[in-house]
Design a protein around this motif. Structure first.
Motif, PDB file in Angstrom:
ATOM      1  N   LYS A  93       0.836  -1.201   0.000  1.00  0.00           N
ATOM      2  CA  LYS A  93       0.000   0.000   0.000  1.00  0.00           C
ATOM      3  C   LYS A  93       0.875   1.257   0.000  1.00  0.00           C
ATOM      4  O   LYS A  93       0.649   2.198  -0.764  1.00  0.00           O
ATOM      5  N   GLU A  94       1.884   1.265   0.857  1.00  0.00           N
ATOM      6  CA  GLU A  94       2.790   2.415   0.960  1.00  0.00           C
ATOM      7  C   GLU A  94       3.602   2.580  -0.325  1.00  0.00           C
ATOM      8  O   GLU A  94       3.831   3.697  -0.779  1.00  0.00           O
ATOM      9  N   LEU A  95       4.006   1.480  -0.904  1.00  0.00           N
ATOM     10  CA  LEU A  95       4.776   1.502  -2.148  1.00  0.00           C
ATOM     11  C   LEU A  95       3.942   2.096  -3.284  1.00  0.00           C
ATOM     12  O   LEU A  95       4.423   2.938  -4.042  1.00  0.00           O
ATOM     13  N   ALA A  96       2.695   1.686  -3.379  1.00  0.00           N
ATOM     14  CA  ALA A  96       1.806   2.193  -4.428  1.00  0.00           C
ATOM     15  C   ALA A  96       1.585   3.699  -4.288  1.00  0.00           C
ATOM     16  O   ALA A  96       1.423   4.403  -5.290  1.00  0.00           O
ATOM     17  N   ALA A  97       1.582   4.203  -3.059  1.00  0.00           N
ATOM     18  CA  ALA A  97       1.332   5.625  -2.809  1.00  0.00           C
ATOM     19  C   ALA A  97       2.510   6.512  -3.230  1.00  0.00           C
ATOM     20  O   ALA A  97       2.347   7.722  -3.393  1.00  0.00           O
ATOM     21  N   ALA A 120       4.373  10.165   1.329  1.00  0.00           N
ATOM     22  CA  ALA A 120       4.234   8.703   1.280  1.00  0.00           C
ATOM     23  C   ALA A 120       5.568   8.028   1.595  1.00  0.00           C
ATOM     24  O   ALA A 120       5.603   6.982   2.250  1.00  0.00           O
ATOM     25  N   LEU A 121       6.675   8.625   1.138  1.00  0.00           N
ATOM     26  CA  LEU A 121       7.992   8.069   1.448  1.00  0.00           C
ATOM     27  C   LEU A 121       8.260   8.156   2.954  1.00  0.00           C
ATOM     28  O   LEU A 121       8.746   7.202   3.557  1.00  0.00           O
ATOM     29  N   MET A 126       8.769   5.446   8.160  1.00  0.00           N
ATOM     30  CA  MET A 126       8.357   5.298   9.560  1.00  0.00           C
ATOM     31  C   MET A 126       7.909   3.872   9.844  1.00  0.00           C
ATOM     32  O   MET A 126       8.256   3.290  10.874  1.00  0.00           O
ATOM     33  N   LYS A 127       7.155   3.289   8.920  1.00  0.00           N
ATOM     34  CA  LYS A 127       6.677   1.914   9.105  1.00  0.00           C
ATOM     35  C   LYS A 127       7.822   0.914   9.015  1.00  0.00           C
ATOM     36  O   LYS A 127       7.868  -0.054   9.781  1.00  0.00           O
TER      37      LYS A 127
END
Length: 144
Positions: A93-97, A120-121, A126-127
């Motif tokens: 999800k984070e990668l797609a953003a 988003a990066l 952070m995650k």
């Protein structure tokens, strides 16, 4: 314990960034240096001649026990590489953003930081850091 060729050194990450010839990579590296320092809460350390690492963890495989950077980046000739040591399976999800990027097993390739979603990066980093600190997707024998 076995040793790896790429190890932490006393070299200055700031001096390394200043030596980067490609104007865009140098500018992106300056931005990433600040971003990674703030997000990880760790000081930047040169690993080998061209990787700026933040944090460290230990892992064991069939060849030995090693220390490696928790996360970091390297301004390369054709792109900037961001190291996501646990890979991307958990962060789709984070990668797609992010926008248009390429990946390999643990590498996120960015050609221009201005062309991706920096918020988003930051969220991804952070995650990634939280995940590594908790040891939830690092190698089973990782020690922080």
């Amino acid at each position: 314990m076995s040793s790896l060729k790429t190890r932490p050194s006393d070299a200055s990450p700031v001096e390394f960034i200043q030596s980067v010839e490609h104007k865009q990579r140098r500018a992106d590296a300056e931005t990433l240096l600040t971003m990674f320092t703030q997000i990880t809460g760790r000081k930047p350390v040169m690993w080998g001649e061209s990787i700026i690492g933040f944090g460290e963890y230990r892992y064991t495989n069939t060849r030995g026990t090693y220390s490696w950077l928790m996360t970091g980046f390297s301004p390369r000739k054709s792109n900037t590489t961001i190291y996501i040591m646990q890979g991307f399976e958990k962060f789709q999800k984070e990668l797609a953003a992010l926008g248009k990027v390429k990946t390999a097993k643990s590498c996120l390739y960015i050609t221009n930081l201005g062309k991706i979603d920096r918020s988003a990066l930051e969220d991804l980093l952070m995650k990634v850091v939280s995940d590594m600190e908790l040891g939830t997707t690092a190698p089973d024998t990782a020690q922080f």
